[in-house]
Structures are given as C-alpha cells and as structure tokens.
Motif scaffolding. Structure first.
Motif, PDB file in Angstrom:
ATOM      1  N   ASP A 191       0.829  -1.199   0.000  1.00 16.04           N
ATOM      2  CA  ASP A 191       0.000   0.000   0.000  1.00 16.04           C
ATOM      3  C   ASP A 191       0.867   1.255   0.000  1.00 16.04           C
ATOM      4  OD1 ASP A 191      -2.583   1.363   0.202  1.00 16.04           O
ATOM      5  OD2 ASP A 191      -1.933   1.865   2.239  1.00 16.04           O
ATOM      6  N   ARG A 192       1.876   1.276   0.846  1.00 20.32           N
ATOM      7  CA  ARG A 192       2.769   2.442   0.931  1.00 20.32           C
ATOM      8  C   ARG A 192       3.478   2.665  -0.405  1.00 20.32           C
ATOM      9  NH1 ARG A 192       4.410   5.306   4.972  1.00 20.32           N
ATOM     10  NH2 ARG A 192       3.798   3.785   6.540  1.00 20.32           N
ATOM     11  N   LEU A 193       3.950   1.594  -1.018  1.00 21.28           N
ATOM     12  CA  LEU A 193       4.664   1.734  -2.295  1.00 21.28           C
ATOM     13  C   LEU A 193       3.712   2.115  -3.427  1.00 21.28           C
ATOM     14  CD1 LEU A 193       7.133  -1.261  -1.990  1.00 21.28           C
ATOM     15  CD2 LEU A 193       7.615   1.180  -1.627  1.00 21.28           C
ATOM     16  N   GLY A 194       2.491   1.585  -3.399  1.00 20.06           N
ATOM     17  CA  GLY A 194       1.499   1.991  -4.395  1.00 20.06           C
ATOM     18  C   GLY A 194       1.187   3.472  -4.294  1.00 20.06           C
ATOM     19  N   ASN A 195       1.059   3.971  -3.065  1.00 21.36           N
ATOM     20  CA  ASN A 195       0.831   5.408  -2.865  1.00 21.36           C
ATOM     21  C   ASN A 195       2.028   6.226  -3.338  1.00 21.36           C
ATOM     22  OD1 ASN A 195      -1.724   5.047  -1.786  1.00 21.36           O
ATOM     23  ND2 ASN A 195      -0.970   4.918   0.310  1.00 21.36           N
ATOM     24  N   LEU A 196       3.228   5.701  -3.126  1.00 23.28           N
ATOM     25  CA  LEU A 196       4.439   6.384  -3.577  1.00 23.28           C
ATOM     26  C   LEU A 196       4.427   6.541  -5.095  1.00 23.28           C
ATOM     27  CD1 LEU A 196       7.344   7.475  -3.046  1.00 23.28           C
ATOM     28  CD2 LEU A 196       8.118   5.112  -3.329  1.00 23.28           C
ATOM     29  N   VAL A 197       4.066   5.496  -5.801  1.00 19.73           N
ATOM     30  CA  VAL A 197       4.042   5.525  -7.263  1.00 19.73           C
ATOM     31  C   VAL A 197       2.977   6.504  -7.759  1.00 19.73           C
ATOM     32  CG1 VAL A 197       3.492   4.148  -9.321  1.00 19.73           C
ATOM     33  CG2 VAL A 197       5.019   3.225  -7.568  1.00 19.73           C
ATOM     34  N   ARG A 198       1.829   6.548  -7.096  1.00 21.35           N
ATOM     35  CA  ARG A 198       0.731   7.423  -7.540  1.00 21.35           C
ATOM     36  C   ARG A 198       0.943   8.880  -7.145  1.00 21.35           C
ATOM     37  NH1 ARG A 198      -1.688   2.606  -6.256  1.00 21.35           N
ATOM     38  NH2 ARG A 198      -2.125   3.156  -4.111  1.00 21.35           N
ATOM     39  N   SER A 199       1.720   9.133  -6.108  1.00 22.83           N
ATOM     40  CA  SER A 199       1.932  10.519  -5.674  1.00 22.83           C
ATOM     41  C   SER A 199       3.026  11.161  -6.520  1.00 22.83           C
ATOM     42  CB  SER A 199       2.319  10.566  -4.197  1.00 22.83           C
ATOM     43  OG  SER A 199       3.620  10.065  -4.018  1.00 22.83           O
ATOM     44  N   LYS A 200       2.997  12.466  -6.583  1.00 17.62           N
ATOM     45  CA  LYS A 200       3.982  13.168  -7.403  1.00 17.62           C
ATOM     46  C   LYS A 200       4.924  14.021  -6.570  1.00 17.62           C
ATOM     47  CE  LYS A 200       2.286  11.416 -11.030  1.00 17.62           C
ATOM     48  NZ  LYS A 200       2.896  10.169 -11.404  1.00 17.62           N
ATOM     49  N   GLY A 201       4.602  14.227  -5.304  1.00 20.36           N
ATOM     50  CA  GLY A 201       5.435  15.082  -4.464  1.00 20.36           C
ATOM     51  C   GLY A 201       6.745  14.421  -4.076  1.00 20.36           C
ATOM     52  N   SER A 202       7.663  15.241  -3.592  1.00 25.17           N
ATOM     53  CA  SER A 202       8.937  14.693  -3.135  1.00 25.17           C
ATOM     54  C   SER A 202       8.763  14.128  -1.725  1.00 25.17           C
ATOM     55  CB  SER A 202      10.018  15.767  -3.155  1.00 25.17           C
ATOM     56  OG  SER A 202       9.664  16.813  -2.276  1.00 25.17           O
ATOM     57  N   LEU A 203       9.681  13.276  -1.341  1.00 20.91           N
ATOM     58  CA  LEU A 203       9.613  12.614  -0.044  1.00 20.91           C
ATOM     59  C   LEU A 203      10.471  13.349   0.969  1.00 20.91           C
ATOM     60  CD1 LEU A 203      10.102   8.920  -1.225  1.00 20.91           C
ATOM     61  CD2 LEU A 203       7.950  10.052  -0.680  1.00 20.91           C
ATOM     62  N   ASP A 204       9.913  13.535   2.168  1.00 20.07           N
ATOM     63  CA  ASP A 204      10.766  14.055   3.238  1.00 20.07           C
ATOM     64  C   ASP A 204      11.571  12.872   3.773  1.00 20.07           C
ATOM     65  OD1 ASP A 204       9.395  12.685   5.406  1.00 20.07           O
ATOM     66  OD2 ASP A 204       7.891  14.285   5.436  1.00 20.07           O
ATOM     67  N   PRO A 205      12.598  13.105   4.587  1.00 22.55           N
ATOM     68  CA  PRO A 205      13.459  12.006   5.046  1.00 22.55           C
ATOM     69  C   PRO A 205      12.704  10.870   5.746  1.00 22.55           C
ATOM     70  CG  PRO A 205      14.506  14.101   5.493  1.00 22.55           C
ATOM     71  CD  PRO A 205      13.118  14.408   5.003  1.00 22.55           C
ATOM     72  N   ASP A 206      11.693  11.196   6.544  1.00 17.40           N
ATOM     73  CA  ASP A 206      10.933  10.155   7.231  1.00 17.40           C
ATOM     74  C   ASP A 206      10.120   9.322   6.237  1.00 17.40           C
ATOM     75  OD1 ASP A 206      10.096   8.829   9.678  1.00 17.40           O
ATOM     76  OD2 ASP A 206       8.118   9.711   9.267  1.00 17.40           O
ATOM     77  N   GLN A 207       9.497   9.983   5.261  1.00 18.89           N
ATOM     78  CA  GLN A 207       8.733   9.261   4.237  1.00 18.89           C
ATOM     79  C   GLN A 207       9.659   8.368   3.410  1.00 18.89           C
ATOM     80  OE1 GLN A 207       7.066  12.759   2.393  1.00 18.89           O
ATOM     81  NE2 GLN A 207       4.993  12.226   3.090  1.00 18.89           N
ATOM     82  N   LYS A 208      10.842   8.876   3.112  1.00 20.68           N
ATOM     83  CA  LYS A 208      11.795   8.086   2.332  1.00 20.68           C
ATOM     84  C   LYS A 208      12.243   6.848   3.116  1.00 20.68           C
ATOM     85  CE  LYS A 208      15.872   8.363  -0.528  1.00 20.68           C
ATOM     86  NZ  LYS A 208      16.850   9.210  -1.193  1.00 20.68           N
TER      87      LYS A 208
END
Length: 167
Positions: free
Chosen positions: A54-71
């Motif tokens: 789920d987290r990776l699917g959301n990553l692929v669908r989102s366009k924003g950059s990742l903050d260090p915690d999200q990364k």
C-alpha cells in the motif's frame, strides 16, 4: 505347504502395508505443499507486506517529493516487499521438487497478478527512492522477483473462477 501359504500371505500383507504407507506419504506431502503455497500467498497479501504494498502503491501514484521520514518508511516498505518475494521464490523452488506440480501451479496462479504488477511498478519505486541520488542497493533482493517473473511466464494461466463457483 503351510509355510508357503504363510510366506505368501506375509508378503502380500507387507506389500499392502507398503502401498498404504506410500499413499499416506503422498497425501501428506500434497497437503503440506498446498499449505506452503497458501501461506506464501497469505504472506504476500496480508500484514506488514500488505502495508508495504500500500505504501509503495501510494508512492508511485503521488507526485510530491519525499521528506526524510517518508523516504525511510518507503525504503523499509520496499525491502519488506522484496524480501517477501524472496520467501515466495524459496517456496516456489521447494514446491518444484515435489513429484506433483499441482501446488506449484496453484502458487504461481495465486501470485501471478501481483508479480506482474510489481515487475511494472518497482522501477518507478526505485526511481522515486533514488530521487536524483543513488538507487537502492537491492541487486540480490531483486533477483527473486526476476525469477518469479520467469516462473509466472513459464506456467500457463489457469481460470479458477469455475472451480471456485464464481463466474
């Protein structure tokens, strides 16, 4: 003459016992093989692996950059999914040694969609995790997914909708 009859009867009883033992062994092996296939599919589709997907699917669908915690969370999810594919590939190779390939084909057909989907999505996940820097050091972990992709291509798809009553 009585000895000959007793020898024949003993031999037949021993052969019968051997036949029953072999049938019991095969039945137990088949049950264990299907349980392994079922548990590997469950591993992929539930718990922390489902959360990682789920987290990776959301990553692929989102366009924003990742903050260090999200990364960091996305990287953890990435390896959680890859390590699940490693476990599935180990199980697949174990099932491939079974005389009956039914459980192996059951596993492959159960994971087919997931493997095909993640084969397409993981390059984008890797790109997003790299975010202009070095991509994840995942060479050994991605090998299992590649082997599963090959296995999925080698085993014909089976329509299970009739067997399950759907359709």
């Amino acid at each position: 003459m009585f000895r000959d009859v007793a020898t024949i009867v003993s031999t037949l009883l021993a052969a019968g016992a051997l036949t029953v033992s072999i049938a019991a062994f095969r039945g137990q092996r088949r049950r264990e093989d299907f349980e392994l296939a079922r548990s590997l599919h469950e591993d992929l589709t539930s718990g922390e692996v489902a959360q990682a997907r789920d987290r990776l699917g959301n990553l692929v669908r989102s366009k924003g950059s990742l903050d260090p915690d999200q990364k960091r969370q996305a990287m953890t999810a990435y390896f959680t999914l890859l390590w699940c594919f490693e476990r599935i590939d180990i199980g697949r190779r174990t099932l491939a040694t079974s005389p009956s390939k039914r459980a192996l084909h059951f596993l492959i057909n159960s994971i087919r969609w997931h493997v095909e989907e993640w084969e397409k999505m993981l390059p984008e996940v890797r790109r997003r995790l790299a975010d202009g820097s070095k991509e994840p050091d995942d060479g050994d972990s991605t090998k299992a997914l590649g082997q599963l992709v090959e296995a999925v291509r080698d085993v014909p798809a089976v329509d299970t909708s009739q067997a399950s009553g759907r359709g």
